[in-house]
Design a protein around this motif. Structure first.
Motif, PDB file in Angstrom:
ATOM      1  N   ARG A 174       0.815  -1.210   0.000  1.00 30.98           N
ATOM      2  CA  ARG A 174       0.000   0.000   0.000  1.00 30.98           C
ATOM      3  C   ARG A 174       0.848   1.258   0.000  1.00 30.98           C
ATOM      4  NH1 ARG A 174      -2.715   0.928   4.340  1.00 30.98           N
ATOM      5  NH2 ARG A 174      -4.531   1.783   3.300  1.00 30.98           N
ATOM      6  N   TYR A 175       0.203   2.341  -0.404  1.00 32.92           N
ATOM      7  CA  TYR A 175       0.796   3.670  -0.249  1.00 32.92           C
ATOM      8  C   TYR A 175       0.797   4.018   1.234  1.00 32.92           C
ATOM      9  CZ  TYR A 175       0.565   4.555  -5.255  1.00 32.92           C
ATOM     10  OH  TYR A 175       0.769   4.507  -6.610  1.00 32.92           O
ATOM     11  N   THR A 176       1.594   5.002   1.610  1.00 25.32           N
ATOM     12  CA  THR A 176       1.599   5.439   3.004  1.00 25.32           C
ATOM     13  C   THR A 176       0.264   6.120   3.323  1.00 25.32           C
ATOM     14  OG1 THR A 176       2.483   7.631   2.506  1.00 25.32           O
ATOM     15  CG2 THR A 176       4.104   5.866   2.931  1.00 25.32           C
ATOM     16  N   ASN A 177      -0.070   6.180   4.598  1.00 24.78           N
ATOM     17  CA  ASN A 177      -1.322   6.821   5.008  1.00 24.78           C
ATOM     18  C   ASN A 177      -1.357   8.287   4.573  1.00 24.78           C
ATOM     19  OD1 ASN A 177      -2.433   4.513   6.131  1.00 24.78           O
ATOM     20  ND2 ASN A 177      -1.549   4.907   8.138  1.00 24.78           N
ATOM     21  N   HIS A 208       9.184   9.404  -0.002  1.00 25.50           N
ATOM     22  CA  HIS A 208       8.478   8.144   0.235  1.00 25.50           C
ATOM     23  C   HIS A 208       8.070   7.544  -1.105  1.00 25.50           C
ATOM     24  CE1 HIS A 208       7.990  10.578   3.839  1.00 25.50           C
ATOM     25  NE2 HIS A 208       8.020   9.448   4.500  1.00 25.50           N
ATOM     26  N   ARG A 209       8.879   6.621  -1.576  1.00 32.36           N
ATOM     27  CA  ARG A 209       8.608   6.010  -2.877  1.00 32.36           C
ATOM     28  C   ARG A 209       7.295   5.239  -2.822  1.00 32.36           C
ATOM     29  NH1 ARG A 209      11.636   6.710  -6.695  1.00 32.36           N
ATOM     30  NH2 ARG A 209      11.323   4.764  -7.788  1.00 32.36           N
ATOM     31  N   PRO A 210       6.520   5.303  -3.888  1.00 28.97           N
ATOM     32  CA  PRO A 210       5.267   4.548  -3.913  1.00 28.97           C
ATOM     33  C   PRO A 210       5.561   3.045  -3.986  1.00 28.97           C
ATOM     34  CG  PRO A 210       5.668   5.560  -6.037  1.00 28.97           C
ATOM     35  CD  PRO A 210       6.735   6.059  -5.114  1.00 28.97           C
ATOM     36  N   PRO A 211       4.587   2.237  -3.590  1.00 32.43           N
ATOM     37  CA  PRO A 211       4.815   0.795  -3.695  1.00 32.43           C
ATOM     38  C   PRO A 211       4.937   0.394  -5.159  1.00 32.43           C
ATOM     39  CG  PRO A 211       2.522   1.254  -3.175  1.00 32.43           C
ATOM     40  CD  PRO A 211       3.253   2.557  -3.110  1.00 32.43           C
ATOM     41  N   PRO A 212       5.684  -0.665  -5.422  1.00 35.09           N
ATOM     42  CA  PRO A 212       5.811  -1.097  -6.823  1.00 35.09           C
ATOM     43  C   PRO A 212       4.457  -1.558  -7.357  1.00 35.09           C
ATOM     44  CG  PRO A 212       6.760  -2.732  -5.345  1.00 35.09           C
ATOM     45  CD  PRO A 212       6.392  -1.542  -4.500  1.00 35.09           C
ATOM     46  N   LEU A 213       4.316  -1.464  -8.656  1.00 31.66           N
ATOM     47  CA  LEU A 213       3.095  -1.977  -9.282  1.00 31.66           C
ATOM     48  C   LEU A 213       3.050  -3.491  -9.107  1.00 31.66           C
ATOM     49  CD1 LEU A 213       3.096   0.118 -12.577  1.00 31.66           C
ATOM     50  CD2 LEU A 213       1.553   0.376 -10.628  1.00 31.66           C
ATOM     51  N   PRO A 214       1.847  -4.026  -8.987  1.00 33.73           N
ATOM     52  CA  PRO A 214       1.742  -5.483  -8.879  1.00 33.73           C
ATOM     53  C   PRO A 214       2.359  -6.176 -10.097  1.00 33.73           C
ATOM     54  CG  PRO A 214      -0.340  -4.447  -8.282  1.00 33.73           C
ATOM     55  CD  PRO A 214       0.537  -3.374  -8.853  1.00 33.73           C
ATOM     56  N   ARG A 215       2.810  -7.404  -9.908  1.00 36.49           N
ATOM     57  CA  ARG A 215       3.410  -8.172 -11.008  1.00 36.49           C
ATOM     58  C   ARG A 215       2.364  -8.494 -12.059  1.00 36.49           C
ATOM     59  NH1 ARG A 215       7.403 -11.927  -7.403  1.00 36.49           N
ATOM     60  NH2 ARG A 215       7.695 -10.219  -6.009  1.00 36.49           N
ATOM     61  N   GLY A 216       2.828  -8.661 -13.250  1.00 38.16           N
ATOM     62  CA  GLY A 216       1.939  -9.094 -14.321  1.00 38.16           C
ATOM     63  C   GLY A 216       1.426  -7.974 -15.208  1.00 38.16           C
ATOM     64  N   TYR A 217       1.748  -6.736 -14.875  1.00 38.81           N
ATOM     65  CA  TYR A 217       1.305  -5.641 -15.737  1.00 38.81           C
ATOM     66  C   TYR A 217       2.138  -5.652 -17.004  1.00 38.81           C
ATOM     67  CZ  TYR A 217      -1.460  -3.406 -12.018  1.00 38.81           C
ATOM     68  OH  TYR A 217      -2.389  -3.131 -11.063  1.00 38.81           O
ATOM     69  N   ILE A 275      -7.222  -0.976  -6.022  1.00 40.59           N
ATOM     70  CA  ILE A 275      -7.854   0.071  -5.205  1.00 40.59           C
ATOM     71  C   ILE A 275      -7.413  -0.036  -3.742  1.00 40.59           C
ATOM     72  CG2 ILE A 275     -10.081   0.966  -4.388  1.00 40.59           C
ATOM     73  CD1 ILE A 275     -11.190   0.204  -7.192  1.00 40.59           C
ATOM     74  N   GLN A 276      -7.180  -1.251  -3.259  1.00 42.04           N
ATOM     75  CA  GLN A 276      -6.753  -1.431  -1.873  1.00 42.04           C
ATOM     76  C   GLN A 276      -5.387  -0.791  -1.607  1.00 42.04           C
ATOM     77  OE1 GLN A 276      -8.304  -3.556  -3.758  1.00 42.04           O
ATOM     78  NE2 GLN A 276      -9.690  -4.861  -2.563  1.00 42.04           N
ATOM     79  N   ARG A 277      -4.597  -0.600  -2.648  1.00 43.80           N
ATOM     80  CA  ARG A 277      -3.281   0.034  -2.487  1.00 43.80           C
ATOM     81  C   ARG A 277      -3.413   1.500  -2.080  1.00 43.80           C
ATOM     82  NH1 ARG A 277       1.112  -1.122  -5.747  1.00 43.80           N
ATOM     83  NH2 ARG A 277       0.786   0.746  -6.993  1.00 43.80           N
ATOM     84  N   ILE A 278      -4.514   2.150  -2.457  1.00 44.34           N
ATOM     85  CA  ILE A 278      -4.690   3.592  -2.242  1.00 44.34           C
ATOM     86  C   ILE A 278      -5.943   3.890  -1.414  1.00 44.34           C
ATOM     87  CG2 ILE A 278      -5.963   4.040  -4.387  1.00 44.34           C
ATOM     88  CD1 ILE A 278      -3.131   6.269  -3.037  1.00 44.34           C
ATOM     89  N   TRP A 279      -6.520   2.866  -0.786  1.00 46.16           N
ATOM     90  CA  TRP A 279      -7.718   3.067   0.032  1.00 46.16           C
ATOM     91  C   TRP A 279      -7.349   3.000   1.510  1.00 46.16           C
ATOM     92  CZ3 TRP A 279     -11.871   5.410  -1.167  1.00 46.16           C
ATOM     93  CH2 TRP A 279     -12.994   5.353  -0.349  1.00 46.16           C
ATOM     94  N   PHE A 280      -8.229   3.555   2.339  1.00 51.64           N
ATOM     95  CA  PHE A 280      -7.998   3.621   3.782  1.00 51.64           C
ATOM     96  C   PHE A 280      -8.124   2.244   4.422  1.00 51.64           C
ATOM     97  CE2 PHE A 280      -9.722   7.640   2.323  1.00 51.64           C
ATOM     98  CZ  PHE A 280      -8.771   8.518   2.767  1.00 51.64           C
ATOM     99  N   GLY A 281      -7.407   2.036   5.509  1.00 55.49           N
ATOM    100  CA  GLY A 281      -7.494   0.778   6.261  1.00 55.49           C
ATOM    101  C   GLY A 281      -6.677  -0.324   5.635  1.00 55.49           C
TER     102      GLY A 281
END
Length: 186
Positions: A4-7, A66-75, A179-185
């Motif tokens: 995920r991205y940071t809060n 704060h580097r963003p998380p890497p993109l998921p594999r398979g893109y 979406i879970q990478r950039i959503w709350f919780g």
């Protein structure tokens, strides 16, 4: 596990998104408002634009540290390239849109006698070097940056649509938890 991205990045992302949606809605509705409501609506639009500019600066500063998380594999390679182009295009617009608006507002013929207040709380400065221009040049600056502001609005629509389409494609069609990478919780 979803990376995920940071809060802070998540809050900035959604706050800016909400402000952009609000500002687009304000720009669409003020032409149909009664005259007494047009100026307060435009003033709110300007205040939100300045807020977006400040938040854009915070986003860039946060992203540098704060580097963003890497993109998921398979893109696919083209998806990664498109993602980077759209993201950097959105970052550019976060600066270009409010700056062209601020320049246009500073070149407004009555800017020197009609102060702008940020959310009605305190006076926001106009750009002095633009206020000091001769009337003909000021009008050309106002009209030119007004046209640029409008053209950039279409780029906002296009890039936001691409951003949403990509996220939803990955989420629903590819089954990645985009979406879970950039959503709350969690």
């Amino acid at each position: 596990m979803v990376q995920r991205y940071t809060n802070v990045a998540i809050v900035l992302h959604w706050l800016v998104a909400l402000l952009i949606i609000t500002n687009v809605a304000l720009a669409w509705i003020w032409p149909v408002l009664p005259d007494a409501q047009v100026r307060p609506t435009i003033d709110l639009h300007k205040s939100i634009g300045i807020t977006i500019l400040g938040l854009a600066l915070l986003r860039i500063l946060w992203r540098i540290g704060h580097r963003p998380p890497p993109l998921p594999r398979g893109y696919a390679g083209w998806e990664i390239t498109a993602s980077h182009i759209v993201h950097w295009g959105l970052y550019a617009i976060l600066f270009a849109m409010p700056l062209t608006g601020w320049i246009m507002d500073s070149a407004y013929e009555k800017a020197a006698t009609t102060p702008m207040y940020l959310y009605g709380l305190f006076q926001w400065p106009r750009l002095g070097f633009i206020l000091a221009l001769d009337p003909a040049t000021k009008k050309a600056v106002h009209d030119g940056f007004g046209a640029a502001h409008e053209i950039i609005a279409y780029a906002v629509y296009a890039l936001v649509a691409l951003h949403l389409a990509g996220a939803l494609k990955h989420q629903w069609l590819d089954g990645t938890k985009e979406i879970q990478r950039i959503w709350f919780g969690r």
